[in-house]
Write a protein that holds these residues in place. Structure first.
Motif, mmCIF file in Angstrom:
data_model
loop_
_atom_site.group_PDB
_atom_site.id
_atom_site.type_symbol
_atom_site.label_atom_id
_atom_site.label_comp_id
_atom_site.label_asym_id
_atom_site.label_seq_id
_atom_site.Cartn_x
_atom_site.Cartn_y
_atom_site.Cartn_z
ATOM 1 N N UNK A 1 58.927 14.236 41.901
ATOM 2 C CA UNK A 1 59.280 14.042 43.303
ATOM 3 C C UNK A 1 59.078 12.571 43.636
ATOM 4 N N UNK A 2 60.164 11.825 43.719
ATOM 5 C CA UNK A 2 60.125 10.370 43.908
ATOM 6 C C UNK A 2 61.396 9.956 44.645
ATOM 7 N N UNK A 3 61.248 9.239 45.779
ATOM 8 C CA UNK A 3 62.418 8.907 46.581
ATOM 9 C C UNK A 3 63.145 7.661 46.107
ATOM 10 N N UNK B 1 64.110 14.045 45.619
ATOM 11 C CA UNK B 1 63.846 12.769 46.283
ATOM 12 C C UNK B 1 63.158 12.905 47.633
ATOM 13 N N UNK B 2 62.641 14.105 47.961
ATOM 14 C CA UNK B 2 61.940 14.270 49.231
ATOM 15 C C UNK B 2 60.902 15.380 49.118
ATOM 16 N N UNK C 1 60.468 10.938 52.180
ATOM 17 C CA UNK C 1 61.066 11.516 53.391
ATOM 18 C C UNK C 1 60.654 12.976 53.540
ATOM 19 N N UNK C 2 60.658 13.455 54.776
ATOM 20 C CA UNK C 2 60.246 14.829 55.022
ATOM 21 C C UNK C 2 58.741 14.937 54.890
ATOM 22 N N UNK D 1 52.564 17.965 50.725
ATOM 23 C CA UNK D 1 53.120 18.825 49.673
ATOM 24 C C UNK D 1 52.001 19.359 48.785
ATOM 25 N N UNK D 2 51.102 18.478 48.391
ATOM 26 C CA UNK D 2 49.993 18.885 47.534
ATOM 27 C C UNK D 2 49.090 19.885 48.249
#
Length: 222
Positions: free
Chosen positions: A7-9, A32-33, A56-57, A63-64
């Motif tokens: 997960x990397x924008x 990407x978000x 983003x988001x 998330x973690x």
């Protein structure tokens, strides 16, 4: 083959991680978000998550946090932040490791491999059934949180049986599992150990999880 969620924008960094991990034999899923990261983590059930903090988001910390409510999947944070406080917050959120940009992609691969090895060791060290927990590193056995006072032979018998629920083990198979010095042991000795083991399990409420199969041997069932 282990599956890695990335997960990397930043597209260039995301693709760099995909390329290096795939060259090292991993399967990758890239987003990407943060919203997609959480969704993919829940549906794809990856073996490890590489998680950018600023996305983003939902950000990586959130998330973690949400992921930790439902999963123990290893998480490595990747971030441009250098502040020690940010690293501490990330680790307290449940991250297993932390990499600061700019980084070497080879180092990321090495850390992924090391963290997956540790996760496998932990999984192999512990057998967890519905009510039973066995740790083969400490030889500690618990039923519904209650410690079972088992001898080493009783522990190994229970470990062998519980790793394969419903499978019927012959007495000679249990002898081989319980004694690692290849001593000669009679069937009656195995029966005696099983009897003691069953009594100890019944004493903590685990009635009849070890069943005798007439003329064959024993099986574990919850």
């Amino acid at each position: 083959m282990s599956r890695i969620l990335i997960a990397e924008d930043e597209q260039d960094i995301r693709q760099l991680l995909v390329d290096y991990l795939q060259q090292s034999g991993f399967t990758t899923v890239a987003v990407d978000n943060g919203n997609d990261a959480l969704s993919q983590a829940r549906t794809e059930q990856p073996d490890l998550v590489l998680l950018d903090v600023m996305m983003p988001g939902l950000d990586g910390l959130e998330v973690c946090r949400q992921l930790r409510e439902v999963s123990h999947v290893p998480v490595i944070f990747i971030t441009a932040r250098h502040d020690e406080v940010d690293r501490i917050v990330g680790l307290r959120m449940g991250a297993d490791d932390y990499i600061v940009k700019p980084f070497s992609p080879r180092e990321v691969v090495a850390r992924v491999e090391a963290l997956l090895r540790r996760a496998r060791w932990r999984a192999e060290a512990e057998v967890v059934q519905t009510g039973l927990q066995l740790n083969t590193e400490t030889y500690v056995a618990r039923w519904q949180g209650q410690v079972l006072d088992l001898t080493p032979v009783e522990f190994r018998l229970l470990h062998t049986l519980s790793k394969h629920p419903q499978r019927v083990f012959r007495r000679d198979e249990l002898i081989g599992a319980a004694y690692d010095d290849h001593r000669i042991v009679s069937d009656r000795t195995v029966d005696s150990h099983i009897k003691n083991l069953r009594q100890k399990l019944q004493a903590v409420g685990a009635a009849d999880v070890i069943q005798a199969v007439y003329g064959v041997g024993y099986r574990y069932t919850e």
